[in-house]
Design a protein around this motif. Sequence first.
Motif, PDB file in Angstrom:
ATOM      1  N   UNK A  86       0.258 -10.343   1.517  1.00 26.09           N
ATOM      2  CA  UNK A  86       0.150  -9.033   0.873  1.00 26.09           C
ATOM      3  C   UNK A  86       1.430  -8.232   1.014  1.00 26.09           C
ATOM      4  N   UNK A  87       2.162  -8.439   2.104  1.00 30.59           N
ATOM      5  CA  UNK A  87       3.377  -7.667   2.348  1.00 30.59           C
ATOM      6  C   UNK A  87       4.648  -8.374   1.893  1.00 30.59           C
ATOM      7  N   UNK A  88       4.505  -9.517   1.246  1.00 33.56           N
ATOM      8  CA  UNK A  88       5.681 -10.219   0.733  1.00 33.56           C
ATOM      9  C   UNK A  88       6.392  -9.333  -0.288  1.00 33.56           C
ATOM     10  N   UNK A 126       3.827 -13.193 -10.763  1.00 38.09           N
ATOM     11  CA  UNK A 126       4.010 -13.457  -9.333  1.00 38.09           C
ATOM     12  C   UNK A 126       2.973 -12.681  -8.528  1.00 38.09           C
ATOM     13  N   UNK A 127       2.758 -11.413  -8.889  1.00 41.20           N
ATOM     14  CA  UNK A 127       1.778 -10.596  -8.160  1.00 41.20           C
ATOM     15  C   UNK A 127       0.376 -11.200  -8.251  1.00 41.20           C
ATOM     16  N   UNK A 128      -0.005 -11.698  -9.417  1.00 37.94           N
ATOM     17  CA  UNK A 128      -1.322 -12.328  -9.572  1.00 37.94           C
ATOM     18  C   UNK A 128      -1.425 -13.574  -8.688  1.00 37.94           C
ATOM     19  N   UNK A 129      -0.354 -14.352  -8.624  1.00 36.98           N
ATOM     20  CA  UNK A 129      -0.355 -15.540  -7.761  1.00 36.98           C
ATOM     21  C   UNK A 129      -0.426 -15.137  -6.293  1.00 36.98           C
ATOM     22  N   UNK A 130       0.259 -14.067  -5.930  1.00 37.90           N
ATOM     23  CA  UNK A 130       0.185 -13.580  -4.548  1.00 37.90           C
ATOM     24  C   UNK A 130      -1.234 -13.139  -4.199  1.00 37.90           C
TER      25      UNK A 130
END
Length: 183
Positions: free
Chosen positions: A45-47, A61-65
Motif C-alpha cells: 500500500x505504501x509503495x 499500476x495502482x489497480x495491480x497494487x
Amino acid sequence: MTRMFRSAGRLRTGYDPAQVDEFFTQARRVYEGQSTEPLTGRDVRHAAFDLVRGGYAAGAVDAALDRLERAFVLRERQAYVATRGQQAWMEHLAAQARTLYGRLTRPDGERFARAHRGEHGYHPDDVDDLCQRLVDYFDHGQTLTSDEVRHATFGRAKGHEAYREAPVDAFCDRAIEVLLGVE
C-alpha cells in the motif's frame, strides 16, 4: 523488452517503469517463497514510484497494487489464523478497529487537527462524511469496502478551515487495514 504495464504515453508522465518492474518482480519472488525479504500488505500500500515522462499509466499500476495488497493481506490472515485461530484474528481486528473509534466518536468538525495558517488540507465535511460511513459500518452493519475508503476524495480547504492531511491519511490507512482484514 516486454513491459509489465501500458504506457501513459510518450508525452505524459507515469510511474518509472524500472522502479515498478523491480517492485513487482521482488513482490512475486516474496509471494512465491523465492525470497525471505519481508513484504506485507501495508508495504504494498505504501509503495511509491517516481513520475517520469513516458512511464507506466498510474491507474493500471495502482489497480495491480490493490490486487497485490489483497493477496498479501489474505496470506497474512491465513498465516495468523493457522497459528492462533480464527477467534484470535477477529480479536486482532477488533483491537485495530478500536484504535479508530476514538476519532469516530468525536463531533463533526473536531475529529482531526486543523491545518496551520496558509496550509492546504482536506475539507472537514468530506472527511466527516467518510467517518460517518465508518460509524455506520461498525455500529449498524452498513456496507463499506476498503476500496471505497482507499478511493475516497476530499475537497480542499485552507488553514483553520481544513483538517491536516497527514492524520487523515494515517486514519484512512488504518481503516483500510481493518476493512481488508474482513473482506
